[in-house]
Design a protein around this motif. Structure first.
Motif: not given
Ligand code: DC
Length: 222
Positions: A59-64, A28-35, A110-123
């Motif tokens: 552009q500088q922060v790390n969000i993991d 599960h990817l919560d994109t609101g958490a990134m904002y 960044r969301q596309r990069l994260i999703a690209g590394r996962l087989a499946s995602v609920v975003t």
């Protein structure tokens, strides 16, 4: 497989996305958490009113995300900010990230990069089916009446020991709705091919079951 879930604040989409991901055994990817994380950092740096500075820090922060827990823990430059990003004072300034087109471009990338590394995602977010993942296999838009959304938010905050009056929460929700729906880049709106679910009269399990049934039924036809 990408399942995109969009909807306004308090529509129940986060809880439904978390539960759907658990049922399907996917991330599960919560994109609101990134904002929220970008806004929290902007608050710390005292630059929420300076769009160029907010762009630069986004552009500088790390969000993991630590996806080993559910919901995932959110790490901002290595620090766990899972609870801090949900404080009402952070919620109120999150527009400094969400209304900024450059920040949106950075976070969508960044969301596309994260999703690209996962087989499946609920975003889950506001623009997942429209902007971030227009080719998602599934697109859902979960809505509910504002008063019901405010009632749910008050309850969620109470569970965390935060007392906010209903009227204030409703007002915040209406302000965020206006902002979310009217922003020029990535506004809150259903994708033309999204399935719209009104959760006003539904509890979490009913929403999750509806989503899961739709995903499974479609999967059988593919
Ligand atoms: O879903 P949430 O309440 O945690 O989102 C926090 C803020 O971020 C909210 O004001 C809308 C914004 N947001 C956005 O603009 N686009 C997204 N994909 C996700 C959230």
């Amino acid at each position: 497989m990408i399942i995109a879930i969009d909807g306004p604040a308090g529509s129940g989409k986060s809880a439904a996305a978390t539960e759907l991901a658990r049922l399907l055994g996917v991330t599960h990817l919560d994109t609101g958490a990134m904002y929220r994380a970008v806004a929290l950092e902007a608050m710390k740096q005292g630059v929420t009113d300076q769009p160029a500075a907010v762009t630069a820090l986004s552009q500088q922060v790390n969000i993991d995300f630590d996806f080993t827990s559910a919901p995932a823990a959110v790490l901002l430059n290595g620090c766990d900010v899972t609870s801090a990003i949900r404080l009402p004072e952070v919620t109120r300034v999150t527009y400094c990230a969400a209304d900024n087109p450059e920040v949106r471009a950075e976070l969508v990338k960044r969301q596309r990069l994260i999703a690209g590394r996962l087989a499946s995602v609920v975003t889950e977010g506001r623009d997942q089916g429209t902007v971030a993942f227009p080719d998602a296999e599934f697109k859902f838009f979960i809505d509910a009446r504002p008063e019901e959304r405010a009632r749910r938010r008050v309850h969620q905050l109470q569970l965390k020991g935060i007392a906010e009056p209903f009227e204030r929460v409703l007002e915040d929700i209406l302000i965020r709705d206006r902002r979310d729906r009217s922003r020029l880049v990535g506004p809150l709106k259903p994708a033309p091919d999204a399935i719209i679910i009104d959760s006003t009269e539904m509890d979490l399990s009913a929403v999750t079951e509806t989503l899961a049934q739709l995903v499974r039924a479609e999967g059988q036809h593919r």
